[in-house]
Design an enzyme around this catalytic site. Sequence first.
Site, PDB file in Angstrom:
ATOM      1  N   GLY A 186       0.900  -1.245   0.135  1.00  0.00           N
ATOM      2  CA  GLY A 186      -0.047  -0.053  -0.097  1.00  0.00           C
ATOM      3  C   GLY A 186       0.832   1.304   0.018  1.00  0.00           C
ATOM      4  N   SER A 187       2.159   1.329  -0.366  1.00  0.00           N
ATOM      5  CA  SER A 187       2.930   2.383  -0.353  1.00  0.00           C
ATOM      6  C   SER A 187       2.485   3.383  -1.295  1.00  0.00           C
ATOM      7  CB  SER A 187       4.301   2.302  -0.909  1.00  0.00           C
ATOM      8  OG  SER A 187       4.600   1.680  -2.113  1.00  0.00           O
ATOM      9  N   ASN A 188       1.680   3.149  -2.367  1.00  0.00           N
ATOM     10  CA  ASN A 188       0.932   3.852  -3.501  1.00  0.00           C
ATOM     11  C   ASN A 188      -0.012   4.540  -2.834  1.00  0.00           C
ATOM     12  OD1 ASN A 188       1.951   4.222  -6.472  1.00  0.00           O
ATOM     13  ND2 ASN A 188       2.385   2.160  -5.768  1.00  0.00           N
ATOM     14  N   LEU A 248      -9.217  -9.564 -10.297  1.00  0.00           N
ATOM     15  CA  LEU A 248      -9.845  -8.825 -11.514  1.00  0.00           C
ATOM     16  C   LEU A 248     -11.297  -8.468 -10.883  1.00  0.00           C
ATOM     17  CD1 LEU A 248      -9.611  -9.025 -14.634  1.00  0.00           C
ATOM     18  CD2 LEU A 248     -10.978 -10.852 -14.555  1.00  0.00           C
ATOM     19  N   ILE A 249     -11.633  -7.249 -11.442  1.00  0.00           N
ATOM     20  CA  ILE A 249     -12.965  -6.763 -10.959  1.00  0.00           C
ATOM     21  C   ILE A 249     -14.049  -7.179 -11.490  1.00  0.00           C
ATOM     22  CG2 ILE A 249     -13.919  -4.507 -10.644  1.00  0.00           C
ATOM     23  CD1 ILE A 249     -11.279  -4.223  -9.249  1.00  0.00           C
ATOM     24  N   HIS A 290      -0.155   0.067 -13.646  1.00  0.00           N
ATOM     25  CA  HIS A 290       0.416  -1.239 -13.963  1.00  0.00           C
ATOM     26  C   HIS A 290       2.344  -0.743 -13.993  1.00  0.00           C
ATOM     27  CE1 HIS A 290       0.996  -5.308 -15.095  1.00  0.00           C
ATOM     28  NE2 HIS A 290       1.965  -4.745 -16.177  1.00  0.00           N
ATOM     29  N   ASN A 343      -6.266   1.821 -13.099  1.00  0.00           N
ATOM     30  CA  ASN A 343      -5.239   0.923 -12.356  1.00  0.00           C
ATOM     31  C   ASN A 343      -3.956   1.390 -12.775  1.00  0.00           C
ATOM     32  OD1 ASN A 343      -4.197  -1.658 -11.372  1.00  0.00           O
ATOM     33  ND2 ASN A 343      -3.716  -2.070 -13.344  1.00  0.00           N
TER      34      ASN A 343
HETATM   35  C1  GRF Z   1       2.818  -1.414  -7.526  1.00  0.00           C
HETATM   36  O1  GRF Z   1       4.143  -1.433  -8.207  1.00  0.00           O
HETATM   37  C2  GRF Z   1       1.654  -1.219  -8.648  1.00  0.00           C
HETATM   38  O2  GRF Z   1       2.194  -0.527  -9.701  1.00  0.00           O
HETATM   39  C3  GRF Z   1       1.360  -2.541  -8.815  1.00  0.00           C
HETATM   40  O3  GRF Z   1       1.753  -3.222  -7.488  1.00  0.00           O
HETATM   41  C4  GRF Z   1       2.759  -2.392  -6.671  1.00  0.00           C
HETATM   42  C5  GRF Z   1       2.018  -2.077  -5.473  1.00  0.00           C
HETATM   43  O4  GRF Z   1       2.864  -1.428  -4.338  1.00  0.00           O
HETATM   44  N1  GRF Z   1       0.555  -2.680  -9.508  1.00  0.00           N
HETATM   45  P1  GRF Z   1       2.152  -0.814  -3.228  1.00  0.00           P
HETATM   46  O5  GRF Z   1       1.335  -1.824  -2.599  1.00  0.00           O
HETATM   47  O6  GRF Z   1       1.688   0.580  -3.599  1.00  0.00           O
HETATM   48  O7  GRF Z   1       3.554  -0.594  -2.406  1.00  0.00           O
END
Ligand code: GRF
Length: 190
Positions: free
Chosen positions: A14-16, A89-90, A106, A104
């Site tokens: 969940g860092s994003n 998958l949603i 990627h 999303n």
């Molecule tokens: C990210 O690289 C995102 O692109 C992918 O999964 C990873 C998730 O990383 N689809 P985080 O959980 O946000 O750290």
Amino acid sequence: MIDKNIVIFASGSGSNAENIAKYFEKSSNVKIKAIFCNKPDAYVLQRAKNLNIESFLFNKEDFYNSEKVLNKLKEIKPDLIVLAGFLWLIPENIINEYRGKIINIHPALLPKFGGKGMFGENVHRAVFENKETKTGITIHYVNEKYDEGDIIFQAETKIDEHDTPQSIAEKVHALEYKFFPKIIEELLNL
Ligand code: GRF
């Protein structure tokens, strides 16, 4: 006044999700309403707690054979659903209700290195083994198939002979942190 609601779906660290939440923390018109998660032990749940964001945990049965997740979304009325490291998958009921409102990220330059099984470290290892000279991120709309919705945005980074799957992952993460919140903001202001 808060007038735009975001729901984030995440399965892992969940860092994003955290980066997006922090980006909008002081925004008066964008609110991260909840983090939806399918893994009870995912670190993103701890991040949600620290960030004071509601989390909503569901299992496969809830997701694919009930309206539980859809109903929770209907309560929240998201303007945008953001998948940030979400691995399932949603289902169609959610796609149909929110078509054009689910995006999303990627960690590669689609259409290369996409599809089922192409997530996280698998992607960076495949990019490395294929001796690519560049990689990057793709932000795209979500449809019924893995990684096939219309592309909204891509950013690239170079790969040189010193790179490893690990350093490629770091470069890609840096792009994710830099661009994902900004693209979300742009989409909300459309
Ligand atoms: C990210 O690289 C995102 O692109 C992918 O999964 C990873 C998730 O990383 N689809 P985080 O959980 O946000 O750290």
